[in-house]
Design a protein around this motif. Sequence first.
Motif, PDB file in Angstrom:
ATOM      1  N   SER A 340       0.859  -1.189   0.000  1.00 60.99           N
ATOM      2  CA  SER A 340       0.000   0.000   0.000  1.00 60.99           C
ATOM      3  C   SER A 340       0.891   1.234   0.000  1.00 60.99           C
ATOM      4  CB  SER A 340      -0.902   0.008   1.235  1.00 60.99           C
ATOM      5  OG  SER A 340      -1.836  -1.049   1.150  1.00 60.99           O
ATOM      6  N   LYS A 341       0.485   2.243  -0.782  1.00 61.19           N
ATOM      7  CA  LYS A 341       1.312   3.450  -0.892  1.00 61.19           C
ATOM      8  C   LYS A 341       0.482   4.667  -0.494  1.00 61.19           C
ATOM      9  CE  LYS A 341       2.336   0.381  -4.310  1.00 61.19           C
ATOM     10  NZ  LYS A 341       1.400  -0.473  -5.087  1.00 61.19           N
ATOM     11  N   TYR A 342       1.100   5.556   0.295  1.00 60.52           N
ATOM     12  CA  TYR A 342       0.424   6.766   0.785  1.00 60.52           C
ATOM     13  C   TYR A 342       1.358   7.950   0.512  1.00 60.52           C
ATOM     14  CZ  TYR A 342      -2.384   3.345   3.345  1.00 60.52           C
ATOM     15  OH  TYR A 342      -3.195   2.293   3.679  1.00 60.52           O
ATOM     16  N   ILE A 343       0.933   8.848  -0.383  1.00 62.47           N
ATOM     17  CA  ILE A 343       1.819   9.938  -0.803  1.00 62.47           C
ATOM     18  C   ILE A 343       1.132  11.285  -0.549  1.00 62.47           C
ATOM     19  CG2 ILE A 343       3.072  10.947  -2.754  1.00 62.47           C
ATOM     20  CD1 ILE A 343       2.771   7.679  -3.663  1.00 62.47           C
ATOM     21  N   LEU A 344       1.814  12.150   0.199  1.00 56.44           N
ATOM     22  CA  LEU A 344       1.266  13.458   0.570  1.00 56.44           C
ATOM     23  C   LEU A 344       1.856  14.533  -0.339  1.00 56.44           C
ATOM     24  CD1 LEU A 344      -0.469  14.845   2.930  1.00 56.44           C
ATOM     25  CD2 LEU A 344       1.756  15.511   3.853  1.00 56.44           C
ATOM     26  N   THR A 345       0.978  15.274  -1.015  1.00 54.84           N
ATOM     27  CA  THR A 345       1.459  16.366  -1.857  1.00 54.84           C
ATOM     28  C   THR A 345       0.369  17.418  -2.037  1.00 54.84           C
ATOM     29  OG1 THR A 345       2.223  16.992  -4.072  1.00 54.84           O
ATOM     30  CG2 THR A 345       0.877  15.014  -3.936  1.00 54.84           C
ATOM     31  N   SER A 346       0.788  18.638  -2.355  1.00 55.44           N
ATOM     32  CA  SER A 346      -0.185  19.703  -2.628  1.00 55.44           C
ATOM     33  C   SER A 346      -0.496  19.784  -4.128  1.00 55.44           C
ATOM     34  CB  SER A 346       0.365  21.048  -2.137  1.00 55.44           C
ATOM     35  OG  SER A 346       1.550  21.359  -2.836  1.00 55.44           O
ATOM     36  N   ASP A 347       0.137  18.919  -4.932  1.00 54.28           N
ATOM     37  CA  ASP A 347      -0.069  18.932  -6.386  1.00 54.28           C
ATOM     38  C   ASP A 347      -1.308  18.091  -6.718  1.00 54.28           C
ATOM     39  OD1 ASP A 347       0.000  18.732  -9.141  1.00 54.28           O
ATOM     40  OD2 ASP A 347       2.177  18.501  -9.243  1.00 54.28           O
ATOM     41  N   LEU A 348      -2.401  18.777  -7.071  1.00 56.38           N
ATOM     42  CA  LEU A 348      -3.657  18.059  -7.321  1.00 56.38           C
ATOM     43  C   LEU A 348      -3.602  17.222  -8.596  1.00 56.38           C
ATOM     44  CD1 LEU A 348      -6.198  20.816  -6.219  1.00 56.38           C
ATOM     45  CD2 LEU A 348      -5.476  18.801  -4.951  1.00 56.38           C
ATOM     46  N   GLN A 349      -2.554  17.429  -9.426  1.00 60.00           N
ATOM     47  CA  GLN A 349      -2.407  16.615 -10.645  1.00 60.00           C
ATOM     48  C   GLN A 349      -1.495  15.402 -10.403  1.00 60.00           C
ATOM     49  OE1 GLN A 349      -1.494  20.380 -13.019  1.00 60.00           O
ATOM     50  NE2 GLN A 349      -2.340  19.013 -14.575  1.00 60.00           N
ATOM     51  N   PHE A 350      -1.237  15.103  -9.152  1.00 59.65           N
ATOM     52  CA  PHE A 350      -0.303  14.023  -8.818  1.00 59.65           C
ATOM     53  C   PHE A 350      -0.643  12.718  -9.554  1.00 59.65           C
ATOM     54  CE2 PHE A 350       0.511  10.181  -6.335  1.00 59.65           C
ATOM     55  CZ  PHE A 350       1.894  10.214  -6.273  1.00 59.65           C
ATOM     56  N   GLU A 351      -1.921  12.319  -9.541  1.00 59.45           N
ATOM     57  CA  GLU A 351      -2.309  11.016 -10.121  1.00 59.45           C
ATOM     58  C   GLU A 351      -1.921  10.915 -11.596  1.00 59.45           C
ATOM     59  OE1 GLU A 351      -6.457  10.025  -7.856  1.00 59.45           O
ATOM     60  OE2 GLU A 351      -6.174  12.018  -8.684  1.00 59.45           O
ATOM     61  N   GLU A 352      -2.035  12.045 -12.294  1.00 63.39           N
ATOM     62  CA  GLU A 352      -1.710  12.097 -13.723  1.00 63.39           C
ATOM     63  C   GLU A 352      -0.246  11.690 -13.957  1.00 63.39           C
ATOM     64  OE1 GLU A 352      -1.479  15.766 -16.668  1.00 63.39           O
ATOM     65  OE2 GLU A 352      -3.257  15.852 -15.379  1.00 63.39           O
ATOM     66  N   PHE A 353       0.659  12.195 -13.097  1.00 64.51           N
ATOM     67  CA  PHE A 353       2.094  11.919 -13.276  1.00 64.51           C
ATOM     68  C   PHE A 353       2.481  10.561 -12.693  1.00 64.51           C
ATOM     69  CE2 PHE A 353       1.443  16.447 -13.516  1.00 64.51           C
ATOM     70  CZ  PHE A 353       2.080  16.736 -14.720  1.00 64.51           C
ATOM     71  N   TYR A 354       1.799  10.156 -11.641  1.00 63.92           N
ATOM     72  CA  TYR A 354       2.044   8.841 -11.032  1.00 63.92           C
ATOM     73  C   TYR A 354       1.557   7.730 -11.967  1.00 63.92           C
ATOM     74  CZ  TYR A 354       1.921   5.150  -7.437  1.00 63.92           C
ATOM     75  OH  TYR A 354       2.105   3.998  -6.708  1.00 63.92           O
ATOM     76  N   GLY A 355       0.512   8.041 -12.716  1.00 60.70           N
ATOM     77  CA  GLY A 355       0.036   7.085 -13.727  1.00 60.70           C
ATOM     78  C   GLY A 355      -1.079   6.174 -13.247  1.00 60.70           C
TER      79      GLY A 355
END
Length: 389
Positions: A340-355
């Motif tokens: 399981s992965k838990y990533i904290l960021t303020s970038d709301l487009q994170f999912e797009e780059f994570y794939g």
Amino acid sequence: MRKESNMKQFKLMATAASGMEALVGQELRDLGIDCQVENGRAIFYGDMTTIATANIWLRTADRVKIIVGEFDAYTFEELFEKTKALPWETLLPMDAQFPVAGKSIKSKLYSVSDCQAITKKAIVNRLSEYYHRYGRLPETGVLYQLEVALLKDKVTITLDTTGPSLFKRGYRLDKGGAPLKENMAAALVKLTNWRKDRPFYDPVCGSGTICIEAALIGHNIAPGFNRDFACEEWSWFDPEIFDKVRAEADEQADYDIELDILGTDIDARMIEIAKKNAAEAGLSDSIQFKQMQLKDFTTEKQYGVIVANPPYGERLGEEEAVRRLYKEMGDVYRPLDTWSKYILTSDLQFEEFYGAKATKKRKLYNGSLRTDLFQYWGKRPPRPKRNEE
């Protein structure tokens, strides 16, 4: 004063960052303390032992405060009279230092400095009459930090029992760049499905805070075990209570359990800082820190948890590099389907780059910055088969 207070029940509040109140409420209930969760705080009742227990054990709260009084006030005269009517002599000795902090939101009495001055004057008036002192009170003694907070004309006056915020555990000798507060790091660990018999990994560990908080949780070590609190200095607070709660906390810690916690960072200097901080916390044997690029992580282990607080790319020119890092995360972590992965960021487009789309997102505030915890849940371990009869 002390004997009366030993048995005295107080109305208390544990304050918390926005989005973390429910965690604080759960922690209190786990300690056997019933509470009501509200915006930015959990309200509960208890005696001096409750105050000591909450300060020593709460991982995700900011402070523990005594609620001295609550009332409505629409005029300064009302604020003065209702503040003066509170039993200040049961809390403040004659020489107490008692600065009054303040805030006012959506209230008729919007001048914070006036609210502070009037609250202070009302308390001085009450204490002067009680102690037969005229003129100024000495204020040469121990600190009793007060706050007058107005919200929609409702006044709450509190006395802080904690002192420096609960996130100041005392183990962080150095913190490097943009550190995560210890209580926020503890919240990130508590929001995962990690169990102490499973691997835990922070790929951008910085000064090691998330790994150290995971180790404290894994060993069931009370986060406030090695620090002092403001109320321990107060004339009416029984010092034996903190001794007793600390001794009980020490008995409940499981120092023998072996944990599998790894923190890596590309910056060798940060790894040295992380090692020093872990040593200060007494956790050098529980955490492995090593310098490594994120993309070089490989593992044969199953059902682990990754918690990461990567740089947010808030500064000019950083965004591109950070988004490359998010893509690397996706490439390296997506194949780990039992993790399981838990990533904290303020970038709301994170999912797009994570794939990949997150299983769940949770809004949290890192200081005043709105962030999201992107959660990718791994497969569950198979249930053990029952023996056929």
